[in-house]
Design a protein around this motif. Structure first.
Motif, mmCIF file in Angstrom:
data_model
loop_
_atom_site.group_PDB
_atom_site.id
_atom_site.type_symbol
_atom_site.label_atom_id
_atom_site.label_comp_id
_atom_site.label_asym_id
_atom_site.label_seq_id
_atom_site.Cartn_x
_atom_site.Cartn_y
_atom_site.Cartn_z
ATOM 1 N N LEU A 127 45.751 39.357 36.022
ATOM 2 C CA LEU A 127 45.845 39.098 34.714
ATOM 3 C C LEU A 127 47.189 39.299 34.391
ATOM 4 O O LEU A 127 48.196 40.178 34.849
ATOM 5 C CB LEU A 127 45.151 40.252 33.896
ATOM 6 C CG LEU A 127 43.589 40.177 34.055
ATOM 7 C CD1 LEU A 127 43.080 41.731 33.484
ATOM 8 C CD2 LEU A 127 43.267 39.188 33.359
ATOM 9 N N THR A 128 47.807 38.497 33.763
ATOM 10 C CA THR A 128 49.185 38.624 32.966
ATOM 11 C C THR A 128 49.116 38.498 31.512
ATOM 12 O O THR A 128 48.602 37.341 30.814
ATOM 13 C CB THR A 128 50.151 37.516 33.469
ATOM 14 O OG1 THR A 128 49.746 37.524 34.900
ATOM 15 C CG2 THR A 128 51.546 37.546 33.064
ATOM 16 N N TYR A 142 46.037 47.409 30.528
ATOM 17 C CA TYR A 142 44.988 46.759 30.521
ATOM 18 C C TYR A 142 43.709 47.277 30.611
ATOM 19 O O TYR A 142 43.585 48.371 31.348
ATOM 20 C CB TYR A 142 44.954 45.490 31.714
ATOM 21 C CG TYR A 142 46.324 44.572 31.865
ATOM 22 C CD1 TYR A 142 46.249 43.528 31.067
ATOM 23 C CD2 TYR A 142 47.321 45.240 32.373
ATOM 24 C CE1 TYR A 142 47.271 42.619 31.113
ATOM 25 C CE2 TYR A 142 48.431 44.240 32.446
ATOM 26 C CZ TYR A 142 48.281 43.072 31.924
ATOM 27 O OH TYR A 142 49.492 42.108 32.016
ATOM 28 N N ILE A 158 40.050 47.484 36.848
ATOM 29 C CA ILE A 158 41.415 46.907 36.462
ATOM 30 C C ILE A 158 42.347 48.131 36.668
ATOM 31 O O ILE A 158 42.162 49.294 36.028
ATOM 32 C CB ILE A 158 41.183 46.492 34.879
ATOM 33 C CG1 ILE A 158 40.309 45.738 34.474
ATOM 34 C CG2 ILE A 158 42.802 45.726 34.632
ATOM 35 C CD1 ILE A 158 40.180 45.307 33.017
ATOM 36 N N GLY A 163 47.563 45.060 36.084
ATOM 37 C CA GLY A 163 46.576 43.921 35.737
ATOM 38 C C GLY A 163 45.579 43.108 36.841
ATOM 39 O O GLY A 163 44.934 42.329 36.406
ATOM 40 N N ALA A 185 44.575 43.588 26.454
ATOM 41 C CA ALA A 185 45.923 44.109 26.810
ATOM 42 C C ALA A 185 46.474 44.654 25.699
ATOM 43 O O ALA A 185 46.571 44.245 24.463
ATOM 44 C CB ALA A 185 46.825 43.038 27.108
#
Length: 242
Positions: A127-128, A142, A158, A163, A185
């Protein structure tokens, strides 16, 4: 002169400035002030008495640090002589960040496929999210959204800082074929702001189930003179895989 102003300061906010001095007397010492052109600031000069004035920088339009983080203005003092003499001071205005930007994911929906025999600890997604604020206001972690059940949290984890998403338990296609995971986030500002995305995870079937057979007897025993084609048993076969 360095001035720091909060990003969320309201129009009309005043910031006192020190006036100039002139060693002359009479009209040669009568000072007036001007400010270089600015969309956000104006100069307010008020006379206290015939010899004293108060000078203040006034905010006229809201600031946005993400657009302009520093403003440079020049205040010019002119005396009443002929010709007039001038002095200047540069104002360096630093806009202090406010937590007015929520984290944003680079995708609103992530689609992932994962075989059901994936080992616990398998990393399947990075994830970003980014935040346009600065300092602690842009530090992101996150977490799962509130709609994600505890049972699902036992299957996926997570890494709060990086992430990275990975499996924590064993998947079973025959039990659940897909998961819709809501992710947040959050920044560390006060108050904290959140960005959201969805992870649509499809579990891929693996041939991990053998066929099962059931036999239902219809005629036992079978007489030796039974005609060809006589039904003697019903066989049922099923396989849980796809």
């Amino acid at each position: 002169k360095n001035i720091s102003i909060a990003e969320l300061s309201l129009p009309g906010s005043r910031f006192p400035l020190e006036g100039a001095s002139d060693a002359d007397i009479g009209s040669n010492a009568q000072l007036s002030y001007t400010l270089s052109p600015s969309e956000h600031f104006a100069l307010d000069v008020k006379s206290k008495d015939k010899n004293k004035v108060s000078i203040a920088l006034v905010l006229t339009h809201p600031l946005d640090r993400e657009s302009v983080s520093e403003h440079r203005l020049v205040v010019t003092a002119s005396d009443g002589g002929r010709p007039a003499l001038t002095g200047t001071v540069q104002l360096v205005i630093s806009v202090l960040d406010a937590n007015d930007n929520a984290p944003q994911f680079n995708q609103s929906v992530y689609k992932v496929q994962l075989p059901e025999d994936a080992m616990p600890g398998t990393v399947f997604l990075q994830l970003t999210a980014t935040d346009n604020d600065e300092g602690i206001n842009r530090e992101i972690y996150y977490v799962f959204g509130e709609t994600v059940s505890e049972n699902v949290k036992e299957l996926f984890v997570i890494d709060k800082l990086s992430g990275k998403m990975s499996t924590a338990g064993q998947l079973d296609f025959e039990d659940v074929q897909s998961y819709d995971l809501e992710i947040e986030a959050r920044d560390k500002g006060t108050p904290p702001l959140s960005g959201h995305c969805s992870v649509e995870l499809e579990v891929l079937d693996v041939n991990d189930n053998a066929p099962e057979v059931w036999v239902t007897s219809l005629s036992v025993p079978v007489p030796e003179d039974a005609a060809l084609g006589t039904v003697v048993a019903l066989l049922s076969v099923s396989d849980r895989d796809s």
